[in-house]
Design an enzyme around this catalytic site. Structure first.
Site, mmCIF file in Angstrom:
data_model
loop_
_atom_site.group_PDB
_atom_site.id
_atom_site.type_symbol
_atom_site.label_atom_id
_atom_site.label_comp_id
_atom_site.label_asym_id
_atom_site.label_seq_id
_atom_site.Cartn_x
_atom_site.Cartn_y
_atom_site.Cartn_z
ATOM 1 N N HIS A 165 0.837 -1.195 0.000
ATOM 2 C CA HIS A 165 0.000 0.000 0.000
ATOM 3 C C HIS A 165 0.878 1.253 0.000
ATOM 4 O O HIS A 165 2.099 1.162 0.191
ATOM 5 C CB HIS A 165 -0.924 0.026 1.228
ATOM 6 C CG HIS A 165 -2.096 -0.889 1.120
ATOM 7 N ND1 HIS A 165 -2.033 -2.220 1.481
ATOM 8 C CD2 HIS A 165 -3.365 -0.680 0.686
ATOM 9 C CE1 HIS A 165 -3.203 -2.793 1.277
ATOM 10 N NE2 HIS A 165 -4.037 -1.884 0.803
ATOM 11 N N LYS A 169 -0.259 4.742 4.638
ATOM 12 C CA LYS A 169 -1.170 3.824 5.324
ATOM 13 C C LYS A 169 -0.614 3.517 6.708
ATOM 14 O O LYS A 169 0.554 3.167 6.857
ATOM 15 C CB LYS A 169 -1.355 2.533 4.522
ATOM 16 C CG LYS A 169 -2.386 1.586 5.137
ATOM 17 C CD LYS A 169 -2.761 0.456 4.192
ATOM 18 C CE LYS A 169 -3.747 -0.507 4.822
ATOM 19 N NZ LYS A 169 -5.027 0.142 5.194
#
Length: 277
Positions: A165, A169
């Site tokens: 990600h 995040k």
């Protein structure tokens, strides 16, 4: 249930909790794309610079004529359903507001502490709730495939969950990775926490048969990538989902929100929404 007072052919009034975040614009675009929906309210954290401004501007889009509010109870007034893509620490207040107003709620936020997860379960006694680690149709199909594969491939096949990600995040492993691991564990008839291996460092020894491992990457602007690998002797099976646009998640969340209206109280998943169970 929250009474929006709309007629059957009127656009569905929908509130977005967390409109100024990464998913905010995607949700507004998905609502426009779906048609028959109007933004009835929007919220952001109390310290957000967007509070008091137009929700469309907060989501870097066209004006919507709806002000961003700091109070979720005010933001959901008149909504037939609400979608929560905030931060984990905001979910409790959003839950309380929706339960008080009897407003159905879709929760796309992940990374909740156990206390908040317990509150979500209790809230589902009073309102219909959809909660899933990932709202995309593709990921929820992947969950089904992973469970089926794990049911057929025994402990001679080592399971590893790879996920990537964007650099901002905050939780790891991702909610989707945990959901995929839970699906694999269910396929094998075991509890995830009994077999999960979240990190490796130093002299870890040989891999324990039956463990489900996690490998996490954070960097750049990666929207989301997940691969479940079943590694046997002489062969490896891999199931992969790559998201290139947050609209995939937003479309699923909007679909879930529409599905939820009129349902009895209870905790539902995207697999319920999509008819997989």
């Amino acid at each position: 249930m929250n009474d929006p007072g709309h007629r059957i052919h009127d656009p569905v009034p929908m509130a977005v909790l967390g409109v100024s975040g990464r998913m905010g614009r995607a949700l507004l675009l998905a609502m426009d794309e779906a048609g028959g929906i109007r933004l009835s309210g929007a919220s952001a954290s109390s310290d957000s610079r967007w509070v008091g401004m137009d929700a469309g501007a907060a989501a870097q889009g066209a004006a919507r004529g709806v002000a961003v509010l700091a109070d979720p109870a005010s933001a959901i007034q008149g909504a037939a359903v609400a979608i929560d893509f905030t931060l984990p620490q905001a979910t409790g207040a959003n839950l309380d507001a929706c339960v008080a107003a009897r407003c159905p709620l879709v929760i796309g936020t992940t990374g909740h502490a156990s206390e908040i997860r317990d509150r979500i379960v209790r809230a589902a006694d009073h309102i219909p709730l959809v909660m899933a680690p990932n709202m995309s149709v593709g990921v929820n199909l992947l969950l089904e495939l992973v469970e089926q594969a794990a049911r057929q491939l025994d402990e001679r096949y080592d399971i590893e969950i790879f996920e990537a990600h964007h650099r901002d995040k905050k939780d790891a492993p991702s909610g989707t990775a945990l959901g995929l691991a839970a699906a694999a564990a269910a396929g094998r008839g075991v509890e995830l926490e009994q077999v999960a291996e979240y990190g490796r460092h130093g002299l870890t020894g040989a891999r324990r048969p039956g463990n489900i491992g996690f490998s996490v990457f954070r960097g750049g602007d990666i929207v989301g990538e997940h691969t479940v690998s079943f590694a046997g002797i002489g062969e490896r099976i891999e199931l992969t989902h790559r998201a290139s646009d947050r609209l995939a998640f937003a479309r699923g969340a909007v679909r879930a929100a529409r599905w939820l209206i009129g349902r009895p109280s209870g905790l539902y998943s995207m697999r319920d929404v999509l008819g997989f169970r």
